[in-house]
Design a protein around this motif. Structure first.
Motif, PDB file in Angstrom:
ATOM      1  N   UNK A  33       0.848  -1.200   0.000  1.00 28.56           N
ATOM      2  CA  UNK A  33       0.000   0.000   0.000  1.00 28.56           C
ATOM      3  C   UNK A  33       0.875   1.238   0.000  1.00 28.56           C
ATOM      4  N   UNK A  34       0.414   2.275  -0.675  1.00 30.29           N
ATOM      5  CA  UNK A  34       1.151   3.528  -0.704  1.00 30.29           C
ATOM      6  C   UNK A  34       1.120   4.245   0.641  1.00 30.29           C
ATOM      7  N   UNK A  35       2.236   4.801   1.017  1.00 30.47           N
ATOM      8  CA  UNK A  35       2.321   5.605   2.239  1.00 30.47           C
ATOM      9  C   UNK A  35       1.946   7.051   1.902  1.00 30.47           C
ATOM     10  N   UNK A  36       2.634   7.630   0.927  1.00 29.37           N
ATOM     11  CA  UNK A  36       2.330   9.004   0.519  1.00 29.37           C
ATOM     12  C   UNK A  36       1.036   9.085  -0.292  1.00 29.37           C
ATOM     13  N   UNK A  37       0.698   8.013  -0.982  1.00 30.69           N
ATOM     14  CA  UNK A  37      -0.518   7.953  -1.808  1.00 30.69           C
ATOM     15  C   UNK A  37      -1.363   6.777  -1.332  1.00 30.69           C
ATOM     16  N   UNK A  38      -2.201   6.973  -0.313  1.00 28.10           N
ATOM     17  CA  UNK A  38      -2.932   5.856   0.296  1.00 28.10           C
ATOM     18  C   UNK A  38      -3.938   5.163  -0.624  1.00 28.10           C
ATOM     19  N   UNK A  39      -4.252   5.764  -1.759  1.00 27.85           N
ATOM     20  CA  UNK A  39      -5.164   5.124  -2.720  1.00 27.85           C
ATOM     21  C   UNK A  39      -4.407   4.303  -3.758  1.00 27.85           C
ATOM     22  N   UNK A  40      -3.082   4.193  -3.606  1.00 29.16           N
ATOM     23  CA  UNK A  40      -2.261   3.456  -4.575  1.00 29.16           C
ATOM     24  C   UNK A  40      -1.776   2.146  -3.970  1.00 29.16           C
ATOM     25  N   UNK A  41      -1.913   1.075  -4.747  1.00 25.25           N
ATOM     26  CA  UNK A  41      -1.482  -0.260  -4.335  1.00 25.25           C
ATOM     27  C   UNK A  41      -0.616  -0.854  -5.434  1.00 25.25           C
ATOM     28  N   UNK A  42       0.392  -1.610  -5.045  1.00 26.19           N
ATOM     29  CA  UNK A  42       1.181  -2.393  -5.993  1.00 26.19           C
ATOM     30  C   UNK A  42       0.913  -3.860  -5.689  1.00 26.19           C
ATOM     31  N   UNK A  43       0.311  -4.533  -6.644  1.00 20.63           N
ATOM     32  CA  UNK A  43       0.020  -5.955  -6.526  1.00 20.63           C
ATOM     33  C   UNK A  43       1.048  -6.708  -7.348  1.00 20.63           C
ATOM     34  N   UNK A  44       1.720  -7.645  -6.718  1.00 28.89           N
ATOM     35  CA  UNK A  44       2.722  -8.457  -7.397  1.00 28.89           C
ATOM     36  C   UNK A  44       2.290  -9.914  -7.323  1.00 28.89           C
ATOM     37  N   UNK A  45       2.131 -10.536  -8.479  1.00 25.98           N
ATOM     38  CA  UNK A  45       1.741 -11.944  -8.538  1.00 25.98           C
ATOM     39  C   UNK A  45       2.803 -12.687  -9.334  1.00 25.98           C
ATOM     40  N   UNK A  46       3.234 -13.810  -8.784  1.00 19.57           N
ATOM     41  CA  UNK A  46       4.228 -14.649  -9.442  1.00 19.57           C
ATOM     42  C   UNK A  46       3.515 -15.772 -10.185  1.00 19.57           C
ATOM     43  N   UNK A  47       3.865 -15.920 -11.468  1.00 18.78           N
ATOM     44  CA  UNK A  47       3.283 -16.937 -12.336  1.00 18.78           C
ATOM     45  C   UNK A  47       4.399 -17.828 -12.874  1.00 18.78           C
ATOM     46  N   UNK A  48       4.062 -19.058 -13.159  1.00 20.49           N
ATOM     47  CA  UNK A  48       5.025 -19.986 -13.753  1.00 20.49           C
ATOM     48  C   UNK A  48       5.443 -19.486 -15.140  1.00 20.49           C
ATOM     49  N   UNK A  49       4.463 -19.093 -15.980  1.00 15.61           N
ATOM     50  CA  UNK A  49       4.746 -18.586 -17.326  1.00 15.61           C
ATOM     51  C   UNK A  49       3.898 -17.346 -17.596  1.00 15.61           C
ATOM     52  N   UNK A  50       4.276 -16.569 -18.585  1.00 12.61           N
ATOM     53  CA  UNK A  50       3.500 -15.397 -18.990  1.00 12.61           C
ATOM     54  C   UNK A  50       2.094 -15.812 -19.424  1.00 12.61           C
ATOM     55  N   UNK A  51       2.015 -16.911 -20.159  1.00 11.88           N
ATOM     56  CA  UNK A  51       0.724 -17.386 -20.670  1.00 11.88           C
ATOM     57  C   UNK A  51      -0.216 -17.836 -19.552  1.00 11.88           C
ATOM     58  N   UNK A  52       0.344 -18.285 -18.426  1.00 12.44           N
ATOM     59  CA  UNK A  52      -0.521 -18.638 -17.295  1.00 12.44           C
ATOM     60  C   UNK A  52      -1.343 -17.435 -16.862  1.00 12.44           C
ATOM     61  N   UNK A  53      -0.756 -16.241 -16.956  1.00 10.91           N
ATOM     62  CA  UNK A  53      -1.511 -15.039 -16.607  1.00 10.91           C
ATOM     63  C   UNK A  53      -2.320 -14.516 -17.782  1.00 10.91           C
ATOM     64  N   UNK A  54      -1.640 -14.285 -18.921  1.00 12.78           N
ATOM     65  CA  UNK A  54      -2.279 -13.587 -20.038  1.00 12.78           C
ATOM     66  C   UNK A  54      -3.314 -14.414 -20.790  1.00 12.78           C
ATOM     67  N   UNK A  55      -3.194 -15.731 -20.764  1.00 11.85           N
ATOM     68  CA  UNK A  55      -4.135 -16.593 -21.484  1.00 11.85           C
ATOM     69  C   UNK A  55      -4.975 -17.413 -20.503  1.00 11.85           C
ATOM     70  N   UNK A  56      -4.322 -18.301 -19.750  1.00 15.47           N
ATOM     71  CA  UNK A  56      -5.065 -19.232 -18.885  1.00 15.47           C
ATOM     72  C   UNK A  56      -5.930 -18.504 -17.860  1.00 15.47           C
ATOM     73  N   UNK A  57      -5.399 -17.460 -17.232  1.00 14.19           N
ATOM     74  CA  UNK A  57      -6.189 -16.738 -16.229  1.00 14.19           C
ATOM     75  C   UNK A  57      -7.093 -15.695 -16.864  1.00 14.19           C
TER      76      UNK A  57
END
Length: 100
Positions: free
Chosen positions: A43-67
């Motif tokens: 979560x952002x400290x200076x910008x409380x409405x900003x979030x960085x979500x980091x998700x680890x995937x086995x492959x790019x296609x697991x995110x962009x296609x399969x999900x």
């Protein structure tokens, strides 16, 4: 392994609601996705409405296609989408180096 980074901006004043929603969505929807390896949210400290979500995937296609092309994507967006102030900016990264 691929790191998805989503820069999320939510509507002002809805942080507590979003905090609960994103954690619920990650644990009930994302964690069941093909190729899912883990996640982290900051979560952002200076910008409380900003979030960085980091998700680890086995492959790019697991995110962009399969999900993204699965019913799980709609399920995920139904949980977190109502809080968005703008569409998230999403990029993918590969690991170059890390500390021990």
């Amino acid at each position: 392994m691929i790191l998805e980074v989503a820069d999320i901006r939510i509507q002002a004043g809805r942080q507590a609601e979003f905090d609960a929603a994103i954690q619920r969505g990650l644990s009930t929807v994302i964690s069941r996705a093909k190729g899912f390896k883990g996640w982290k949210v900051n979560k952002g400290v200076e910008s409380p409405e900003r979030y960085l979500l980091m998700i680890f995937w086995e492959t790019l296609e697991d995110h962009t296609v399969a999900f993204r092309e699965s019913p799980q994507f709609a399920e995920w967006r139904a949980i977190v989408g109502p809080f968005f102030a703008a569409p998230p900016v999403v990029e993918h990264f590969t690991l170059l180096a890390k500390s021990e």
